[in-house]
Write a protein that holds these residues in place. Structure first.
Motif, PDB file in Angstrom:
ATOM      1  N   ALA A 174       0.819  -1.213   0.000  1.00 57.77           N
ATOM      2  CA  ALA A 174       0.000   0.000   0.000  1.00 57.77           C
ATOM      3  C   ALA A 174       0.852   1.263   0.000  1.00 57.77           C
ATOM      4  CB  ALA A 174      -0.932   0.003   1.206  1.00 57.77           C
ATOM      5  N   GLY A 175       2.175   1.089  -0.105  1.00 58.96           N
ATOM      6  CA  GLY A 175       3.065   2.251  -0.117  1.00 58.96           C
ATOM      7  C   GLY A 175       3.478   2.700   1.262  1.00 58.96           C
ATOM      8  N   GLY A 176       3.259   1.853   2.259  1.00 64.00           N
ATOM      9  CA  GLY A 176       3.642   2.227   3.618  1.00 64.00           C
ATOM     10  C   GLY A 176       5.134   2.059   3.869  1.00 64.00           C
ATOM     11  N   ASP A 177       5.555   2.374   5.082  1.00 68.13           N
ATOM     12  CA  ASP A 177       6.964   2.267   5.476  1.00 68.13           C
ATOM     13  C   ASP A 177       7.868   3.154   4.627  1.00 68.13           C
ATOM     14  OD1 ASP A 177       6.263   0.338   7.374  1.00 68.13           O
ATOM     15  OD2 ASP A 177       6.458  -1.268   5.907  1.00 68.13           O
ATOM     16  N   VAL A 178       7.332   4.278   4.153  1.00 69.12           N
ATOM     17  CA  VAL A 178       8.133   5.143   3.277  1.00 69.12           C
ATOM     18  C   VAL A 178       9.303   5.776   4.017  1.00 69.12           C
ATOM     19  CG1 VAL A 178       6.306   5.624   1.625  1.00 69.12           C
ATOM     20  CG2 VAL A 178       6.497   7.042   3.669  1.00 69.12           C
ATOM     21  N   ALA A 179       9.202   5.889   5.339  1.00 69.15           N
ATOM     22  CA  ALA A 179      10.320   6.439   6.104  1.00 69.15           C
ATOM     23  C   ALA A 179      11.548   5.558   5.932  1.00 69.15           C
ATOM     24  CB  ALA A 179       9.947   6.562   7.579  1.00 69.15           C
ATOM     25  N   ASN A 180      11.331   4.243   5.803  1.00 73.72           N
ATOM     26  CA  ASN A 180      12.440   3.323   5.571  1.00 73.72           C
ATOM     27  C   ASN A 180      13.137   3.631   4.256  1.00 73.72           C
ATOM     28  OD1 ASN A 180      11.717   1.963   7.891  1.00 73.72           O
ATOM     29  ND2 ASN A 180      10.583   0.369   6.816  1.00 73.72           N
ATOM     30  N   VAL A 181      12.334   3.960   3.235  1.00 70.53           N
ATOM     31  CA  VAL A 181      12.888   4.239   1.911  1.00 70.53           C
ATOM     32  C   VAL A 181      13.704   5.529   1.935  1.00 70.53           C
ATOM     33  CG1 VAL A 181      12.342   4.682  -0.517  1.00 70.53           C
ATOM     34  CG2 VAL A 181      10.991   3.014   0.786  1.00 70.53           C
ATOM     35  N   VAL A 182      13.152   6.569   2.545  1.00 72.91           N
ATOM     36  CA  VAL A 182      13.870   7.841   2.628  1.00 72.91           C
ATOM     37  C   VAL A 182      15.153   7.668   3.436  1.00 72.91           C
ATOM     38  CG1 VAL A 182      13.787  10.198   3.513  1.00 72.91           C
ATOM     39  CG2 VAL A 182      11.793   9.241   2.341  1.00 72.91           C
ATOM     40  N   GLY A 183      15.047   6.938   4.551  1.00 71.29           N
ATOM     41  CA  GLY A 183      16.225   6.706   5.376  1.00 71.29           C
ATOM     42  C   GLY A 183      17.285   5.915   4.642  1.00 71.29           C
ATOM     43  N   GLY A 184      16.859   4.906   3.898  1.00 69.10           N
ATOM     44  CA  GLY A 184      17.802   4.108   3.119  1.00 69.10           C
ATOM     45  C   GLY A 184      18.484   4.910   2.032  1.00 69.10           C
ATOM     46  N   LEU A 185      17.700   5.780   1.377  1.00 66.05           N
ATOM     47  CA  LEU A 185      18.270   6.622   0.329  1.00 66.05           C
ATOM     48  C   LEU A 185      19.311   7.571   0.911  1.00 66.05           C
ATOM     49  CD1 LEU A 185      18.319   7.608  -2.598  1.00 66.05           C
ATOM     50  CD2 LEU A 185      16.387   9.114  -2.041  1.00 66.05           C
ATOM     51  N   ARG A 186      18.995   8.172   2.035  1.00 66.90           N
ATOM     52  CA  ARG A 186      19.958   9.083   2.672  1.00 66.90           C
ATOM     53  C   ARG A 186      21.225   8.334   3.083  1.00 66.90           C
ATOM     54  NH1 ARG A 186      17.910  14.013   3.308  1.00 66.90           N
ATOM     55  NH2 ARG A 186      15.644  14.314   3.510  1.00 66.90           N
ATOM     56  N   ALA A 187      21.064   7.089   3.540  1.00 64.17           N
ATOM     57  CA  ALA A 187      22.235   6.293   3.920  1.00 64.17           C
ATOM     58  C   ALA A 187      23.105   5.978   2.706  1.00 64.17           C
ATOM     59  CB  ALA A 187      21.785   4.993   4.596  1.00 64.17           C
ATOM     60  N   ALA A 188      22.455   5.730   1.563  1.00 60.62           N
ATOM     61  CA  ALA A 188      23.202   5.379   0.354  1.00 60.62           C
ATOM     62  C   ALA A 188      24.084   6.524  -0.148  1.00 60.62           C
ATOM     63  CB  ALA A 188      22.229   4.947  -0.748  1.00 60.62           C
ATOM     64  N   VAL A 189      23.651   7.766   0.118  1.00 62.55           N
ATOM     65  CA  VAL A 189      24.404   8.929  -0.389  1.00 62.55           C
ATOM     66  C   VAL A 189      24.976   9.772   0.750  1.00 62.55           C
ATOM     67  CG1 VAL A 189      23.072   9.031  -2.536  1.00 62.55           C
ATOM     68  CG2 VAL A 189      22.300  10.332  -0.539  1.00 62.55           C
ATOM     69  N   ALA A 190      25.065   9.187   1.945  1.00 61.00           N
ATOM     70  CA  ALA A 190      25.470   9.959   3.128  1.00 61.00           C
ATOM     71  C   ALA A 190      26.805  10.663   2.944  1.00 61.00           C
ATOM     72  CB  ALA A 190      25.520   9.040   4.353  1.00 61.00           C
ATOM     73  N   ASP A 191      27.778   9.963   2.372  1.00 61.69           N
ATOM     74  CA  ASP A 191      29.104  10.582   2.244  1.00 61.69           C
ATOM     75  C   ASP A 191      29.104  11.745   1.247  1.00 61.69           C
ATOM     76  OD1 ASP A 191      28.662   8.639   0.236  1.00 61.69           O
ATOM     77  OD2 ASP A 191      30.801   8.611  -0.250  1.00 61.69           O
ATOM     78  N   ILE A 192      28.251  11.633   0.207  1.00 63.84           N
ATOM     79  CA  ILE A 192      28.145  12.724  -0.770  1.00 63.84           C
ATOM     80  C   ILE A 192      27.562  13.958  -0.098  1.00 63.84           C
ATOM     81  CG2 ILE A 192      27.019  13.476  -2.914  1.00 63.84           C
ATOM     82  CD1 ILE A 192      27.025  10.568  -3.830  1.00 63.84           C
ATOM     83  N   VAL A 193      26.493  13.751   0.672  1.00 65.91           N
ATOM     84  CA  VAL A 193      25.848  14.858   1.382  1.00 65.91           C
ATOM     85  C   VAL A 193      26.818  15.491   2.380  1.00 65.91           C
ATOM     86  CG1 VAL A 193      23.983  15.474   2.979  1.00 65.91           C
ATOM     87  CG2 VAL A 193      23.530  13.895   1.094  1.00 65.91           C
ATOM     88  N   GLU A 194      27.588  14.651   3.064  1.00 62.50           N
ATOM     89  CA  GLU A 194      28.542  15.161   4.055  1.00 62.50           C
ATOM     90  C   GLU A 194      29.631  16.017   3.412  1.00 62.50           C
ATOM     91  OE1 GLU A 194      29.937  11.728   6.109  1.00 62.50           O
ATOM     92  OE2 GLU A 194      28.010  11.373   7.123  1.00 62.50           O
ATOM     93  N   ARG A 195      30.086  15.618   2.238  1.00 63.98           N
ATOM     94  CA  ARG A 195      31.120  16.398   1.544  1.00 63.98           C
ATOM     95  C   ARG A 195      30.609  17.794   1.202  1.00 63.98           C
ATOM     96  NH1 ARG A 195      32.404  11.628  -1.385  1.00 63.98           N
ATOM     97  NH2 ARG A 195      31.369  12.437  -3.255  1.00 63.98           N
ATOM     98  N   TYR A 196      29.360  17.855   0.756  1.00 64.59           N
ATOM     99  CA  TYR A 196      28.769  19.161   0.441  1.00 64.59           C
ATOM    100  C   TYR A 196      28.538  19.972   1.708  1.00 64.59           C
ATOM    101  CZ  TYR A 196      28.004  18.455  -4.556  1.00 64.59           C
ATOM    102  OH  TYR A 196      28.200  18.281  -5.902  1.00 64.59           O
ATOM    103  N   ALA A 197      28.107  19.279   2.783  1.00 69.09           N
ATOM    104  CA  ALA A 197      27.846  19.967   4.050  1.00 69.09           C
ATOM    105  C   ALA A 197      29.123  20.602   4.591  1.00 69.09           C
ATOM    106  CB  ALA A 197      27.264  18.991   5.066  1.00 69.09           C
ATOM    107  N   ALA A 198      30.251  19.927   4.385  1.00 70.62           N
ATOM    108  CA  ALA A 198      31.534  20.466   4.844  1.00 70.62           C
ATOM    109  C   ALA A 198      31.872  21.768   4.140  1.00 70.62           C
ATOM    110  CB  ALA A 198      32.644  19.438   4.610  1.00 70.62           C
TER     111      ALA A 198
END
Length: 280
Positions: A89-113
């Protein structure tokens, strides 16, 4: 049984579109039907997304037993793949967003720096009818994409915004150009990834019933009141009679009955069934 092959022209166009789209994104959300994990693993996608960050989403996870999913989770963990689970039904979307952020965490961190809030762009891929559009609509909390229970609903890529920092490119469901493994082809047909009109449903459902009788006999007993240990040649007819699909004269309506059995499985009425268990 008749060999199953289906790769219509719009899928060739879809692959070209994905080849262009993957150049624009930071990551790929690879949607897998939890009922047919191996068959959902399209070699075409694997070639296409090589070198990209990938989040694998076990979609329709509510249609299988958790104990059957866990071995797949362990396998993906061992292969250093990031994954999440979502329901039909499209539930558990927080898991998807969290997983996506984890997959690109180092990229986001480099920009944040550098003092930059990096916006994530991701492309969604998956076989037809894997539930991509339903998942995206839930992520966006509105119907931004067309959904349907038939393959090929999404024909053209479209960008949708999940939040201020996540944009997603939806893509059409795409199959393998050639099925060397016909068991995978049948599993994709069972879950609705292959257009029903090209299939011999009677043959297909006869094979499906054999598989379920061997692996999930209680599902047949619970839904239809039919014992799975009867003669295989008569099992399909017994189920169709139990469902009440009869022609004049009392003969079983094999065509309508086969379609109803397939629909029962796809809608989860047969119970929680995984077609492909994780290799040990």
């Amino acid at each position: 049984m008749k060999i199953i092959q289906w790769f219509p022209g719009h899928m060739t166009k879809a692959v070209r579109m994905m080849q262009d789209g993957v150049k624009l994104v930071d990551a790929v959300i690879y949607v897998i039907d939890a009922r047919a994990v191996a068959a959902s693993d399209n070699p075409k996608f694997n070639d296409l997304i090589a070198g990209k960050r990938v989040l694998y989403v076990f979609n329709k996870a509510d249609l299988v037993e958790k104990k059957d999913l866990e071995p797949w989770f362990k396998r993906f963990t061992a292969e250093h793949k990031i994954y999440a689970a979502a329901n039909s039904a499209g539930g558990d979307v927080a898991n998807v967003v969290g997983g996506l952020r984890a997959a690109v965490a180092d990229i986001v961190e480099r920009y944040a720096a550098k003092g930059v809030n990096k916006s994530i762009r991701a492309m969604v891929v998956g076989v037809p009818n894997s539930g991509k559009s339903t998942m995206i609509n839930s992520l966006c909390r509105s119907k931004k994409t067309m959904t349907g229970d038939r393959p090929g609903v999404t024909r053209g890529g479209q960008w949708v915004r999940v939040d201020k920092y996540i944009d997603i490119l939806d893509t059409p469901g795409t199959l393998w150009a050639s099925f060397e493994n016909q068991e995978y082809a049948r599993d994709l047909a069972y879950i609705g990834s292959i257009k029903d009109d090209i299939l011999d449903k009677t043959e297909l459902v006869a094979e499906f019933i054999k598989k379920i009788a061997a692996e999930y006999p209680d599902c047949l007993k619970t839904r239809y009141g039919v014992d799975a240990d009867v003669e295989q040649d008569t099992l399909l007819e017994r189920i169709i009679r139990a469902r009440g699909f009869l022609l004049r004269g009392g003969e079983p309506d094999i065509e309508r009955g086969s379609a109803a059995i397939l629909d029962d499985f796809r809608k989860g009425r047969l119970g929680k069934i995984m077609l492909e268990k994780a290799p040990k």
